[in-house]
Design a protein around this motif. Structure first.
Motif, PDB file in Angstrom:
ATOM      1  N   PHE A  56      -2.638  -7.371  10.506  1.00  0.00           N
ATOM      2  CA  PHE A  56      -3.666  -6.374  10.210  1.00  0.00           C
ATOM      3  C   PHE A  56      -4.561  -6.821   9.055  1.00  0.00           C
ATOM      4  N   THR A  57      -5.785  -6.316   9.085  1.00  0.00           N
ATOM      5  CA  THR A  57      -6.645  -6.456   7.915  1.00  0.00           C
ATOM      6  C   THR A  57      -6.161  -5.454   6.857  1.00  0.00           C
ATOM      7  N   THR A  58      -6.724  -5.536   5.665  1.00  0.00           N
ATOM      8  CA  THR A  58      -6.365  -4.575   4.616  1.00  0.00           C
ATOM      9  C   THR A  58      -6.633  -3.144   5.083  1.00  0.00           C
ATOM     10  N   THR A  59      -7.726  -2.945   5.804  1.00  0.00           N
ATOM     11  CA  THR A  59      -8.037  -1.614   6.328  1.00  0.00           C
ATOM     12  C   THR A  59      -6.954  -1.148   7.295  1.00  0.00           C
ATOM     13  N   GLY A  60      -6.528  -2.020   8.202  1.00  0.00           N
ATOM     14  CA  GLY A  60      -5.464  -1.670   9.140  1.00  0.00           C
ATOM     15  C   GLY A  60      -4.161  -1.355   8.437  1.00  0.00           C
ATOM     16  N   GLN A  61      -3.834  -2.149   7.423  1.00  0.00           N
ATOM     17  CA  GLN A  61      -2.607  -1.912   6.656  1.00  0.00           C
ATOM     18  C   GLN A  61      -2.630  -0.534   5.990  1.00  0.00           C
ATOM     19  N   LYS A  62      -3.773  -0.175   5.415  1.00  0.00           N
ATOM     20  CA  LYS A  62      -3.888   1.113   4.733  1.00  0.00           C
ATOM     21  C   LYS A  62      -3.809   2.277   5.716  1.00  0.00           C
ATOM     22  N   LEU A  63      -4.366   2.103   6.903  1.00  0.00           N
ATOM     23  CA  LEU A  63      -4.302   3.157   7.912  1.00  0.00           C
ATOM     24  C   LEU A  63      -2.855   3.434   8.323  1.00  0.00           C
ATOM     25  N   ILE A  64      -2.085   2.375   8.527  1.00  0.00           N
ATOM     26  CA  ILE A  64      -0.684   2.555   8.912  1.00  0.00           C
ATOM     27  C   ILE A  64       0.109   3.143   7.755  1.00  0.00           C
ATOM     28  N   SER A  65      -0.182   2.693   6.543  1.00  0.00           N
ATOM     29  CA  SER A  65       0.490   3.251   5.363  1.00  0.00           C
ATOM     30  C   SER A  65       0.241   4.756   5.257  1.00  0.00           C
ATOM     31  N   GLU A  66      -1.001   5.174   5.459  1.00  0.00           N
ATOM     32  CA  GLU A  66      -1.334   6.594   5.360  1.00  0.00           C
ATOM     33  C   GLU A  66      -0.670   7.394   6.474  1.00  0.00           C
ATOM     34  N   ARG A  67      -0.528   6.790   7.651  1.00  0.00           N
ATOM     35  CA  ARG A  67       0.159   7.486   8.750  1.00  0.00           C
ATOM     36  C   ARG A  67       1.616   7.724   8.397  1.00  0.00           C
ATOM     37  N   ILE A  68       2.262   6.748   7.806  1.00  0.00           N
ATOM     38  CA  ILE A  68       3.658   6.919   7.401  1.00  0.00           C
ATOM     39  C   ILE A  68       3.756   8.002   6.327  1.00  0.00           C
ATOM     40  N   LEU A  69       2.868   7.955   5.353  1.00  0.00           N
ATOM     41  CA  LEU A  69       2.867   8.963   4.287  1.00  0.00           C
ATOM     42  C   LEU A  69       2.688  10.372   4.844  1.00  0.00           C
ATOM     43  N   SER A  70       1.890  10.506   5.904  1.00  0.00           N
ATOM     44  CA  SER A  70       1.633  11.834   6.468  1.00  0.00           C
ATOM     45  C   SER A  70       2.880  12.447   7.090  1.00  0.00           C
ATOM     46  N   LEU A  71       3.894  11.625   7.354  1.00  0.00           N
ATOM     47  CA  LEU A  71       5.133  12.122   7.950  1.00  0.00           C
ATOM     48  C   LEU A  71       6.142  12.583   6.905  1.00  0.00           C
TER      49      LEU A  71
ATOM     50  N   ASN B  76       0.285   2.350  17.583  1.00  0.00           N
ATOM     51  CA  ASN B  76      -0.860   2.291  18.500  1.00  0.00           C
ATOM     52  C   ASN B  76      -1.909   3.372  18.258  1.00  0.00           C
ATOM     53  N   PRO B  77      -1.517   4.653  18.165  1.00  0.00           N
ATOM     54  CA  PRO B  77      -2.550   5.684  17.948  1.00  0.00           C
ATOM     55  C   PRO B  77      -3.327   5.491  16.650  1.00  0.00           C
ATOM     56  N   VAL B  78      -2.673   4.939  15.634  1.00  0.00           N
ATOM     57  CA  VAL B  78      -3.350   4.708  14.348  1.00  0.00           C
ATOM     58  C   VAL B  78      -4.523   3.761  14.527  1.00  0.00           C
ATOM     59  N   LEU B  79      -4.362   2.781  15.424  1.00  0.00           N
ATOM     60  CA  LEU B  79      -5.379   1.758  15.631  1.00  0.00           C
ATOM     61  C   LEU B  79      -6.299   2.097  16.801  1.00  0.00           C
ATOM     62  N   GLY B  80      -6.118   3.288  17.401  1.00  0.00           N
ATOM     63  CA  GLY B  80      -6.990   3.728  18.482  1.00  0.00           C
ATOM     64  C   GLY B  80      -6.670   3.135  19.832  1.00  0.00           C
ATOM     65  N   TYR B  81      -5.419   2.665  20.036  1.00  0.00           N
ATOM     66  CA  TYR B  81      -5.052   2.045  21.305  1.00  0.00           C
ATOM     67  C   TYR B  81      -4.477   3.092  22.261  1.00  0.00           C
ATOM     68  N   ASN B  82      -4.900   3.012  23.515  1.00  0.00           N
ATOM     69  CA  ASN B  82      -4.340   3.834  24.575  1.00  0.00           C
ATOM     70  C   ASN B  82      -3.699   2.920  25.606  1.00  0.00           C
TER      71      ASN B  82
ATOM     72  N   VAL C 157       1.032  16.168  -6.643  1.00  0.00           N
ATOM     73  CA  VAL C 157       0.244  14.961  -6.405  1.00  0.00           C
ATOM     74  C   VAL C 157      -0.560  14.662  -7.678  1.00  0.00           C
ATOM     75  N   THR C 158      -0.425  13.423  -8.173  1.00  0.00           N
ATOM     76  CA  THR C 158      -1.090  13.065  -9.431  1.00  0.00           C
ATOM     77  C   THR C 158      -2.339  12.238  -9.242  1.00  0.00           C
ATOM     78  N   GLY C 159      -2.573  11.733  -8.063  1.00  0.00           N
ATOM     79  CA  GLY C 159      -3.760  10.914  -7.867  1.00  0.00           C
ATOM     80  C   GLY C 159      -3.799  10.338  -6.475  1.00  0.00           C
ATOM     81  N   HIS C 160      -4.887   9.716  -6.113  1.00  0.00           N
ATOM     82  CA  HIS C 160      -5.068   9.088  -4.797  1.00  0.00           C
ATOM     83  C   HIS C 160      -5.539   7.662  -4.958  1.00  0.00           C
TER      84      HIS C 160
ATOM     85  N   HIS D 135       0.832  -1.204   0.000  1.00  0.00           N
ATOM     86  CA  HIS D 135       0.000   0.000   0.000  1.00  0.00           C
ATOM     87  C   HIS D 135       0.869   1.258   0.000  1.00  0.00           C
ATOM     88  N   LEU D 136       1.918   1.245   0.815  1.00  0.00           N
ATOM     89  CA  LEU D 136       2.813   2.401   0.886  1.00  0.00           C
ATOM     90  C   LEU D 136       3.540   2.607  -0.432  1.00  0.00           C
ATOM     91  N   ALA D 137       4.059   1.530  -0.998  1.00  0.00           N
ATOM     92  CA  ALA D 137       4.788   1.630  -2.269  1.00  0.00           C
ATOM     93  C   ALA D 137       3.862   2.093  -3.392  1.00  0.00           C
TER      94      ALA D 137
END
Length: 374
Positions: free
Chosen positions: A348-363, A316-322, A371-374, A179-181
């Protein structure tokens, strides 16, 4: 008639015995030649020494492992020699293309001013091949480091056109990496080098050596400017020191020193090659013992990356864990609960994988890139 049947039975029994004997000999031979690979797999699987008490120290038994190593070294040496030979042939072809032909020098005929000039007979000769050396490119003068433009709010690293990203880790990264790549390539035309491999970590370099793999990859891929690392669940076990030595107990001072050194060896390579690092800490796990171990390892990752002025982010914060909480689901912005972890409580499920990927991208900041597309 009975004698004939008895003969056939005896012949059948002899054939079965020979086949069984061949299977036993072949199995022993395979174990003899692959004893080190079997031992490493056993260590990684059961986290204890798997050497046979007496047989493992026998010179005759060890000869099988040594023979396999020697054959492997000979294979690597042969491949290296072929590659060097190919390079030499290529260089020779390039050098031969630098040869140009110049005409033969014209002889000088003396001219007397008190006599009319006489036409000289100039002999015609074949052109002479002259090797013209290609001038070497001047060595580049050392340049002062370029000041980095201020990063966008919330980002910690930046990438420019032509930069590449190196993805390192175990099965956690194997799920996130595609997902990240894909996002890096589609949105910013940034290429990735994905070497994530399941069942790997830093505790068992005999099974897979990440510090060595990182060093070789950064040496051979000069465009890598960011390394993202995501691992941990395969490491909270007693650690082998070497053949015949006792295992280091997990969390012992000796274990921690060795593990920190392996983290540092990766960060040293990043510093040497001017590569930025984002180290992702593993999230809480469903099993409390494994979850506590992940928290301990995450502390080591965060401390060492901080010492190297690199960047740590927890999943942890990506998955809502405290704190030490765990849940298979996460409530999204619409108030609906979505599943982010699979049933093993680790991956992780595919949804979890994408959430972590997006968190890395945000950094990551991408100054100058559209940006050419999403």
């Amino acid at each position: 008639m009975q004698a004939s049947n008895a003969g056939r039975l005896l012949s059948s029994q002899l054939g079965a015995a020979k086949a069984f004997y061949a299977v036993v000999i072949t199995t022993l031979l395979l174990f003899w030649l692959n004893q080190d690979s079997i031992s490493l797999y056993c260590q990684q699987k059961y986290h204890q020494s798997c050497e046979l008490p007496v047989l493992g120290q026998s010179p005759a038994w060890r000869m099988g492992g040594n023979l396999t190593h020697a054959l492997g070294d000979a294979r690597d040496s042969f491949i290296d020699s072929l590659e060097k030979r190919s390079e030499q042939v290529l260089v020779a072809k390039v050098e031969s293309s630098d040869t140009v032909e110049l005409p033969a020098p014209i002889p000088v005929v003396p001219v007397h001013l008190d006599k009319p000039p006489v036409a000289a007979q100039v002999p015609v000769s074949k052109p002479v091949a002259v090797k013209v050396a290609t001038p070497a490119a001047p060595a580049a003068a050392p340049t002062a480091p370029v000041a980095q433009a201020p990063l966008q709010a919330g980002t910690v690293v930046s990438l420019a056109a032509g930069d590449e990203v190196f993805l390192v880790g175990d099965s956690l990264m194997q799920g996130v990496a595609p997902h990240l790549a894909n996002s890096l390539r589609k949105r910013y035309q940034i290429k990735s080098v994905n070497l994530s491999k399941q069942s790997t970590g830093l505790a068992y370099p005999g099974f897979f050596n990440w510090p060595q793999t990182v060093a070789k990859t950064l040496e051979s891929e000069p465009n890598i400017r960011l390394m993202v690392i995501f691992l941990g669940p395969n490491d909270p076990w007693d650690m082998p020191q070497g053949k015949g030595k006792p295992f280091l107990r997990f969390k012992s001072p000796e274990w921690e020193v060795t593990y920190r050194q392996r983290i540092d060896s990766i960060l040293d390579q990043a510093r040497e090659h001017n590569v930025q690092v984002i180290w992702v800490g593993p999230p809480n796990m469903q099993k409390p013992k494994l979850s506590t171990a992940m928290a301990y390892l995450s502390g080591l990752y965060e401390q060492q990356t901080g010492l190297y002025q690199q960047h740590y982010v927890s999943a942890n914060p990506v998955l809502g864990y405290n704190d030490d909480s765990f849940s298979y689901t996460l409530q999204n912005a619409q108030g609906k609960r979505i599943k982010t972890r699979v049933d093993d409580g680790i991956h992780f499920t595919t949804t979890g994988q994408k959430l972590i990927s997006e968190r890395i991208l945000s950094l990551i900041a991408f100054p100058g890139l559209t940006v050419t597309g999403h």
